[in-house]
Design a protein around this motif. Structure first.
Motif, mmCIF file in Angstrom:
data_model
loop_
_atom_site.group_PDB
_atom_site.id
_atom_site.type_symbol
_atom_site.label_atom_id
_atom_site.label_comp_id
_atom_site.label_asym_id
_atom_site.label_seq_id
_atom_site.Cartn_x
_atom_site.Cartn_y
_atom_site.Cartn_z
ATOM 1 N N ARG A 1 49.276 65.309 19.742
ATOM 2 C CA ARG A 1 49.332 64.243 18.745
ATOM 3 C C ARG A 1 50.609 63.423 18.963
ATOM 4 N NH1 ARG A 1 51.695 63.620 13.929
ATOM 5 N NH2 ARG A 1 52.508 65.739 13.895
ATOM 6 N N ALA A 2 50.447 62.146 19.018
ATOM 7 C CA ALA A 2 51.583 61.257 19.279
ATOM 8 C C ALA A 2 52.604 61.345 18.146
ATOM 9 C CB ALA A 2 51.116 59.817 19.451
ATOM 10 N N VAL A 3 53.854 61.586 18.507
ATOM 11 C CA VAL A 3 54.931 61.676 17.523
ATOM 12 C C VAL A 3 55.426 60.278 17.179
ATOM 13 C CG1 VAL A 3 57.260 62.567 17.110
ATOM 14 C CG2 VAL A 3 55.596 63.942 18.349
ATOM 15 N N TRP A 4 55.556 59.426 18.163
ATOM 16 C CA TRP A 4 56.169 58.121 17.943
ATOM 17 C C TRP A 4 55.190 56.955 17.987
ATOM 18 C CZ3 TRP A 4 58.822 61.265 21.723
ATOM 19 C CH2 TRP A 4 59.918 61.909 21.188
ATOM 20 N N GLY A 5 54.013 57.152 18.464
ATOM 21 C CA GLY A 5 53.061 56.061 18.567
ATOM 22 C C GLY A 5 52.780 55.695 20.004
ATOM 23 N N ARG A 6 51.791 54.858 20.173
ATOM 24 C CA ARG A 6 51.293 54.524 21.500
ATOM 25 C C ARG A 6 52.325 53.898 22.440
ATOM 26 N NH1 ARG A 6 45.627 54.561 22.428
ATOM 27 N NH2 ARG A 6 44.536 55.183 20.557
ATOM 28 N N PRO A 7 53.130 52.948 22.032
ATOM 29 C CA PRO A 7 54.061 52.340 22.991
ATOM 30 C C PRO A 7 55.054 53.346 23.574
ATOM 31 C CG PRO A 7 53.899 50.976 21.016
ATOM 32 C CD PRO A 7 53.182 52.249 20.722
ATOM 33 N N VAL A 8 55.592 54.224 22.731
ATOM 34 C CA VAL A 8 56.566 55.197 23.208
ATOM 35 C C VAL A 8 55.891 56.215 24.120
ATOM 36 C CG1 VAL A 8 58.183 56.996 22.504
ATOM 37 C CG2 VAL A 8 58.033 54.875 21.205
ATOM 38 N N GLU A 9 54.733 56.717 23.702
ATOM 39 C CA GLU A 9 54.003 57.683 24.520
ATOM 40 C C GLU A 9 53.594 57.066 25.856
ATOM 41 O OE1 GLU A 9 53.493 60.899 23.694
ATOM 42 O OE2 GLU A 9 54.434 60.669 21.741
ATOM 43 N N ALA A 10 53.159 55.817 25.827
ATOM 44 C CA ALA A 10 52.761 55.136 27.063
ATOM 45 C C ALA A 10 53.954 54.941 27.990
ATOM 46 C CB ALA A 10 52.116 53.792 26.738
ATOM 47 N N GLY A 11 55.101 54.588 27.425
ATOM 48 C CA GLY A 11 56.299 54.425 28.238
ATOM 49 C C GLY A 11 56.757 55.740 28.849
ATOM 50 N N ALA A 12 56.678 56.819 28.057
ATOM 51 C CA ALA A 12 57.053 58.131 28.576
ATOM 52 C C ALA A 12 56.095 58.566 29.676
ATOM 53 C CB ALA A 12 57.071 59.160 27.445
ATOM 54 N N LEU A 13 54.812 58.344 29.465
ATOM 55 C CA LEU A 13 53.829 58.713 30.480
ATOM 56 C C LEU A 13 54.021 57.885 31.751
ATOM 57 C CD1 LEU A 13 51.473 60.568 31.085
ATOM 58 C CD2 LEU A 13 49.949 58.839 30.147
ATOM 59 N N ILE B 1 64.019 57.225 28.329
ATOM 60 C CA ILE B 1 63.849 55.914 28.966
ATOM 61 C C ILE B 1 62.899 55.042 28.152
ATOM 62 C CG2 ILE B 1 62.882 54.753 31.014
ATOM 63 C CD1 ILE B 1 65.685 55.938 31.419
ATOM 64 N N SER B 2 61.786 55.634 27.718
ATOM 65 C CA SER B 2 60.814 54.881 26.932
ATOM 66 C C SER B 2 61.410 54.395 25.613
ATOM 67 C CB SER B 2 59.581 55.744 26.677
ATOM 68 O OG SER B 2 58.646 55.054 25.874
ATOM 69 N N LEU B 3 62.090 55.278 24.914
ATOM 70 C CA LEU B 3 62.654 54.907 23.619
ATOM 71 C C LEU B 3 63.825 53.946 23.751
ATOM 72 C CD1 LEU B 3 62.280 58.412 22.074
ATOM 73 C CD2 LEU B 3 61.212 56.342 21.194
ATOM 74 N N LEU B 4 64.613 54.087 24.801
ATOM 75 C CA LEU B 4 65.691 53.119 25.026
ATOM 76 C C LEU B 4 65.130 51.744 25.365
ATOM 77 C CD1 LEU B 4 68.270 55.274 27.004
ATOM 78 C CD2 LEU B 4 68.570 54.279 24.714
ATOM 79 N N PRO C 1 65.929 53.766 17.309
ATOM 80 C CA PRO C 1 67.180 54.415 16.899
ATOM 81 C C PRO C 1 67.207 55.884 17.319
ATOM 82 C CG PRO C 1 65.764 54.039 15.000
ATOM 83 C CD PRO C 1 65.108 53.364 16.174
ATOM 84 N N GLN C 2 68.401 56.361 17.658
ATOM 85 C CA GLN C 2 68.567 57.719 18.172
ATOM 86 C C GLN C 2 68.210 58.779 17.129
ATOM 87 O OE1 GLN C 2 72.496 58.640 19.476
ATOM 88 N NE2 GLN C 2 71.939 60.640 20.238
#
Length: 187
Positions: free
Chosen positions: A67-79, A144-147, A152-153
């Motif tokens: 289940r996505a913790v942060w949402g699609r953009p963050v998960e997509a960036g991490a992937l 990297i995705s979140l930055l 926010p940290q």
């Protein structure tokens, strides 16, 4: 799936003593007991890099297929970051290291595993250490995705911290196992 199939194929080549494959010829022999035949899988650069790529693929599935913790953009960036790192490892395996290169003729026996590597410690030390390296790719990918998305940290540090603890724990255990192996083999 393809990395898993590649790792299983290389393991099968070792277990069947297919000495026409250069990597199998260089790291195994007929007289090698089966646990050390497994050790031979990661005793060289090619096999250990393939194991690393497999661990990264496995941990990428664990990290991003829940289940996505942060949402699609963050998960997509991490992937995407994990895929880029995975692509780099696979590029090395396909261009310079190439564990599946065939020799001109099939030999009846291989060169065998170095005597210092024929130790029970080699069953655990390299895979646990490589798992630690692979585990650090997950917090790196999320960072990297979140930055990139300027999150926010406070929101992402606790979750990334769990992955870092897995990496540090695995690397610490790998170092302890390696120290024990070196103490018993080299003194």
């Amino acid at each position: 799936v393809l990395v898993t199939l590649s790792l299983l194929l290389l393991l099968t080549l070792f277990l069947r003593h297919e000495f026409q494959v250069g990597y199998v010829f260089a790291h195994s022999s007929v007289s090698l007991p089966w646990p050390y035949t497994l050790v031979a899988l990661w005793s060289g650069q090619e096999g250990s890099l393939l194991l690393w790529a497999w661990f990264v693929a496995l941990l990428a599935c664990v990290a991003t297929c829940r289940r996505a913790v942060w949402g699609r953009p963050v998960e997509a960036g991490a992937l995407a970051t994990l895929a880029a790192f995975q692509g780099f490892l696979l590029l090395l395996l396909c261009t310079s290291l190439r564990p599946f290169v065939l020799l001109p003729a099939r030999a009846s026996d291989g060169l065998g595993l170095h005597p210092l590597l024929q130790s029970p410690g080699m069953l655990w030390h390299p895979p646990v250490t490589i798992l630690g390296y692979a585990a650090f790719s997950v917090p790196y990918a999320y960072s990297i995705s979140l930055l990139a998305l300027q999150q926010p940290q406070q929101r992402w540090a606790p979750v990334v911290r769990r992955w870092q603890l897995v990496g540090w724990g695995s690397l610490g255990l790998g170092l302890l196992l390696g120290a024990q192996w070196a103490y018993t083999e080299v003194g």
